[in-house]
Design a protein around this motif. Structure first.
Motif, PDB file in Angstrom:
ATOM      1  N   LYS A  37      14.698   7.679  36.184  1.00  0.00           N
ATOM      2  CA  LYS A  37      14.029   7.975  35.156  1.00  0.00           C
ATOM      3  C   LYS A  37      14.902   8.691  34.054  1.00  0.00           C
ATOM      4  N   TYR A  40      17.100   5.693  32.683  1.00  0.00           N
ATOM      5  CA  TYR A  40      16.235   5.063  31.857  1.00  0.00           C
ATOM      6  C   TYR A  40      15.699   5.637  30.447  1.00  0.00           C
ATOM      7  N   GLU A  58      10.447  -3.422  27.264  1.00  0.00           N
ATOM      8  CA  GLU A  58      10.664  -2.335  28.291  1.00  0.00           C
ATOM      9  C   GLU A  58       9.886  -2.473  29.494  1.00  0.00           C
ATOM     10  N   GLU A  60       8.648  -0.042  33.088  1.00  0.00           N
ATOM     11  CA  GLU A  60       8.629   1.157  33.731  1.00  0.00           C
ATOM     12  C   GLU A  60       7.877   1.315  34.649  1.00  0.00           C
ATOM     13  N   SER A  64      11.133   0.953  39.978  1.00  0.00           N
ATOM     14  CA  SER A  64      11.906  -0.120  39.071  1.00  0.00           C
ATOM     15  C   SER A  64      11.695   0.215  37.493  1.00  0.00           C
ATOM     16  N   CYS A  65      12.793  -0.005  36.754  1.00  0.00           N
ATOM     17  CA  CYS A  65      12.521   0.127  35.326  1.00  0.00           C
ATOM     18  C   CYS A  65      13.698  -0.862  34.799  1.00  0.00           C
ATOM     19  N   SER A  66      13.474  -1.282  33.658  1.00  0.00           N
ATOM     20  CA  SER A  66      14.328  -2.402  33.016  1.00  0.00           C
ATOM     21  C   SER A  66      13.979  -2.215  31.515  1.00  0.00           C
TER      22      SER A  66
END
Length: 88
Positions: A37, A40, A58, A60, A64-66
């Motif tokens: 986090k 990110y 985005e 979130e 996982s985040c991207s």
């Protein structure tokens, strides 16, 4: 006997044709999630200076985040994933 687990945070990024993969290991899922986090949020701030809102996508989640440039994921993205692994 309960097997010990570690949580591996994998960061995959591509920018201007160069790919980079970074890996960090944590003893708890909470620590891995907190680190993800933090990364990110910092990256999102940087990307928002570079791209207009309609150019940026985005995603979130808990594990996982991207962030990526719309229509150019293969050329311009950063993504984090947490993987649970047993310690042998």
């Amino acid at each position: 006997m309960k097997k010990k687990k570690v949580y591996v945070l994998v960061c995959d990024s591509t920018s201007r044709g160069e790919q980079e993969i970074k890996v960090k290991t944590f003893g708890t899922k909470a620590k891995a999630q907190a680190e993800m986090k933090k990364f990110y949020a910092a990256e999102l701030t940087d990307w928002k200076f570079t791209f207009e809102d309609d150019e940026l996508i985005e995603a979130e989640g808990k594990e996982s985040c991207s962030i990526w440039e719309d229509g150019y994921y293969c050329q311009n993205h950063i993504a984090w994933e947490i993987h649970e692994q047993e310690v042998l």
